[in-house]
Design an enzyme around this catalytic site. Structure first.
Site, PDB file in Angstrom:
ATOM      1  N   ALA A 187       0.819  -1.220   0.000  1.00  0.00           N
ATOM      2  CA  ALA A 187       0.000   0.000   0.000  1.00  0.00           C
ATOM      3  C   ALA A 187       0.849   1.265   0.000  1.00  0.00           C
ATOM      4  O   ALA A 187       0.315   2.371  -0.028  1.00  0.00           O
ATOM      5  CB  ALA A 187      -0.919  -0.003   1.219  1.00  0.00           C
ATOM      6  N   HIS A 233      14.882  14.718  -0.658  1.00  0.00           N
ATOM      7  CA  HIS A 233      13.752  13.792  -0.775  1.00  0.00           C
ATOM      8  C   HIS A 233      12.448  14.469  -0.346  1.00  0.00           C
ATOM      9  O   HIS A 233      12.462  15.504   0.308  1.00  0.00           O
ATOM     10  CB  HIS A 233      13.969  12.545   0.093  1.00  0.00           C
ATOM     11  CG  HIS A 233      14.908  11.548  -0.520  1.00  0.00           C
ATOM     12  ND1 HIS A 233      16.265  11.595  -0.317  1.00  0.00           N
ATOM     13  CD2 HIS A 233      14.677  10.488  -1.341  1.00  0.00           C
ATOM     14  CE1 HIS A 233      16.834  10.602  -0.990  1.00  0.00           C
ATOM     15  NE2 HIS A 233      15.899   9.913  -1.620  1.00  0.00           N
ATOM     16  N   LYS A 253       9.686  11.176   3.907  1.00  0.00           N
ATOM     17  CA  LYS A 253      10.769  10.203   4.087  1.00  0.00           C
ATOM     18  C   LYS A 253      11.164  10.115   5.555  1.00  0.00           C
ATOM     19  O   LYS A 253      11.322  11.133   6.229  1.00  0.00           O
ATOM     20  CB  LYS A 253      11.982  10.580   3.223  1.00  0.00           C
ATOM     21  CG  LYS A 253      13.079   9.530   3.311  1.00  0.00           C
ATOM     22  CD  LYS A 253      14.066   9.618   2.172  1.00  0.00           C
ATOM     23  CE  LYS A 253      15.161   8.577   2.304  1.00  0.00           C
ATOM     24  NZ  LYS A 253      14.650   7.201   2.217  1.00  0.00           N
ATOM     25  N   GLY A 301      19.343   5.884   2.041  1.00  0.00           N
ATOM     26  CA  GLY A 301      20.118   4.678   1.717  1.00  0.00           C
ATOM     27  C   GLY A 301      21.029   4.927   0.526  1.00  0.00           C
ATOM     28  O   GLY A 301      22.154   4.419   0.476  1.00  0.00           O
TER      29      GLY A 301
HETATM   30  P1  NAD Z   1       5.852   4.257   2.266  1.00  0.00           P
HETATM   31  O1  NAD Z   1       5.795   4.737   3.671  1.00  0.00           O
HETATM   32  O2  NAD Z   1       5.067   4.969   1.216  1.00  0.00           O
HETATM   33  O3  NAD Z   1       5.451   2.713   2.192  1.00  0.00           O
HETATM   34  C1  NAD Z   1       5.862   1.738   3.099  1.00  0.00           C
HETATM   35  C2  NAD Z   1       4.703   0.755   3.259  1.00  0.00           C
HETATM   36  O4  NAD Z   1       5.176  -0.368   4.016  1.00  0.00           O
HETATM   37  C3  NAD Z   1       3.515   1.377   4.037  1.00  0.00           C
HETATM   38  O5  NAD Z   1       2.321   1.135   3.321  1.00  0.00           O
HETATM   39  C4  NAD Z   1       3.559   0.643   5.376  1.00  0.00           C
HETATM   40  O6  NAD Z   1       2.269   0.467   5.942  1.00  0.00           O
HETATM   41  C5  NAD Z   1       4.158  -0.695   4.953  1.00  0.00           C
HETATM   42  N1  NAD Z   1       4.780  -1.469   6.035  1.00  0.00           N
HETATM   43  C6  NAD Z   1       5.599  -1.029   7.025  1.00  0.00           C
HETATM   44  N2  NAD Z   1       5.963  -2.068   7.808  1.00  0.00           N
HETATM   45  C7  NAD Z   1       5.382  -3.176   7.290  1.00  0.00           C
HETATM   46  C8  NAD Z   1       5.385  -4.549   7.646  1.00  0.00           C
HETATM   47  N3  NAD Z   1       6.074  -4.986   8.710  1.00  0.00           N
HETATM   48  N4  NAD Z   1       4.671  -5.415   6.892  1.00  0.00           N
HETATM   49  C9  NAD Z   1       3.965  -4.986   5.805  1.00  0.00           C
HETATM   50  N5  NAD Z   1       3.931  -3.694   5.421  1.00  0.00           N
HETATM   51  C10 NAD Z   1       4.626  -2.806   6.157  1.00  0.00           C
HETATM   52  O7  NAD Z   1       7.422   4.257   1.879  1.00  0.00           O
HETATM   53  P2  NAD Z   1       8.079   4.129   0.432  1.00  0.00           P
HETATM   54  O8  NAD Z   1       8.379   5.499  -0.074  1.00  0.00           O
HETATM   55  O9  NAD Z   1       7.319   3.176  -0.404  1.00  0.00           O
HETATM   56  O10 NAD Z   1       9.494   3.507   0.845  1.00  0.00           O
HETATM   57  C11 NAD Z   1       9.571   2.284   1.543  1.00  0.00           C
HETATM   58  C12 NAD Z   1      11.030   1.967   1.843  1.00  0.00           C
HETATM   59  O11 NAD Z   1      11.756   1.781   0.615  1.00  0.00           O
HETATM   60  C13 NAD Z   1      11.772   3.078   2.601  1.00  0.00           C
HETATM   61  O12 NAD Z   1      12.684   2.482   3.485  1.00  0.00           O
HETATM   62  C14 NAD Z   1      12.492   3.824   1.482  1.00  0.00           C
HETATM   63  O13 NAD Z   1      13.629   4.518   1.929  1.00  0.00           O
HETATM   64  C15 NAD Z   1      12.874   2.668   0.594  1.00  0.00           C
HETATM   65  N6  NAD Z   1      13.147   3.006  -0.816  1.00  0.00           N
HETATM   66  C16 NAD Z   1      14.143   2.315  -1.403  1.00  0.00           C
HETATM   67  C17 NAD Z   1      14.403   2.500  -2.738  1.00  0.00           C
HETATM   68  C18 NAD Z   1      15.466   1.657  -3.399  1.00  0.00           C
HETATM   69  O14 NAD Z   1      15.699   1.797  -4.627  1.00  0.00           O
HETATM   70  N7  NAD Z   1      16.111   0.749  -2.658  1.00  0.00           N
HETATM   71  C19 NAD Z   1      13.653   3.410  -3.480  1.00  0.00           C
HETATM   72  C20 NAD Z   1      12.615   4.099  -2.848  1.00  0.00           C
HETATM   73  C21 NAD Z   1      12.364   3.875  -1.506  1.00  0.00           C
END
Ligand code: NAD
Length: 270
Positions: free
Chosen positions: A11, A159, A163, A169
């Site tokens: 989500a 960002h 965030k 990262g």
């Molecule tokens: P976001 O907050 O929009 O989404 C995170 C989702 O994970 C939320 O819907 C939350 O409810 C859910 N969540 C949290 N803990 C959970 C669990 N234990 N089980 C199931 N669902 C869970 O954040 P986002 O922007 O989508 O980013 C998510 C992560 O990815 C962050 O750590 C961000 O820094 C990272 N990110 C990494 C990259 C990459 O290329 N590696 C790129 C973008 C974002």
């Protein structure tokens, strides 16, 4: 046979982008087999494709990872540091490959991932885009050539205002690459922001500066500042699709690998 993919964090911003990219076949050979988020996430119990703003997927957004992950080929995890680390033991027991994009993990949380990687193949990267992983190589080269000649290394990241972790990262990946090139240890050289009276800059510092605002997807600049000149290496993500497509390509590659902890360099052959 399609590769069965579970999206963990379905989500969220990245989760929805991943689901859209699977349904639009941005990377071929993948099938959405599960979409998981927390109980308080919007749209739980509804179709995961529609919730992501794409077509109907025939897969409901659920809160139960154990109901979908053991039969899947790969879990793609973009959640939160404690959620990711907290699932390591059971994912290792299920034998499901694991692509981790989540950032901000503490050392003891990363140790949980390393333990799981003894049983299952894991790709973990703070940035899944081709451009940033290539940039890390260039930064390592530049730092190798310039640090000993007196150039200072600073990293600025920008960002969106939601965030949670800082530095990003990606900034840490770039910092590690710069440290490797310069022959430094980022654990002792890393300096998060500056305020008050920190005094003159120490030569071995690698400074990190985090800007937060609006809907910025992710901008990173590495400065190498010398006497009379400054080099700036910049990357700008204009859409989350670059991370999603990287993660999906990692999934396709990972399901054919032996247990172990891999990086995007392994996936991309850089
Ligand atoms: P976001 O907050 O929009 O989404 C995170 C989702 O994970 C939320 O819907 C939350 O409810 C859910 N969540 C949290 N803990 C959970 C669990 N234990 N089980 C199931 N669902 C869970 O954040 P986002 O922007 O989508 O980013 C998510 C992560 O990815 C962050 O750590 C961000 O820094 C990272 N990110 C990494 C990259 C990459 O290329 N590696 C790129 C973008 C974002």
């Amino acid at each position: 046979m399609s590769i069965k993919v579970v999206i963990q964090g379905a989500a969220g911003r990245m989760g929805k982008t991943l689901i859209r990219c699977i349904l639009e076949e941005k990377v071929s050979g993948l099938q959405l087999a599960g979409a998981v988020d927390l109980w308080d996430a919007p749209d739980i119990g509804t179709d995961a494709g529609l919730a992501a703003g794409a077509r109907k997927a025939g897969v409901l957004l659920t809160t139960d990872l154990a109901a979908v992950a053991p039969d899947a080929d790969v879990i793609i995890d973009f959640t939160s540091h404690f959620g990711t680390a907290g699932n390591a033991e059971r994912i290792a027991a299920w034998n499901t490959a694991w692509v981790i994009g989540t950032t901000g993990l503490a050392d003891e949380e990363t140790a949980e991932i390393q333990k799981a990687a003894k049983n299952v193949p894991v790709v973990m990267a703070g940035n899944m885009s081709l451009g940033v992983n290539l940039l890390c190589k260039l930064i390592e080269e530049a730092a190798k050539a310039l640090y000993a000649k007196g150039y200072d290394i600073e990293i600025i990241e920008r960002h969106h205002n939601q965030k949670k972790d800082a530095p990003s990262g990606t900034a840490l990946m770039l910092g590690r690459a710069a440290a490797a090139g310069a022959g430094l240890d980022l654990k002792t050289s890393g300096m998060n922001g500056r305020s008050g009276m920190p005094g003159a800059r120490k030569k071995e510092e690698i400074g990190f500066h985090a800007v937060r605002g609006g809907d910025i997807v992710g901008d990173h600049t590495v400065l190498l500042a010398g006497t009379g000149e400054m080099l700036e290496f910049s990357h700008r993500a204009t859409s989350r699709e670059t991370f999603a497509i990287g993660a999906l390509n990692a999934a396709v590659w990972l399901v054919k690998q032996k247990p172990g902890l891999y990086s995007m360099n392994d996936v991309l052959g850089l």
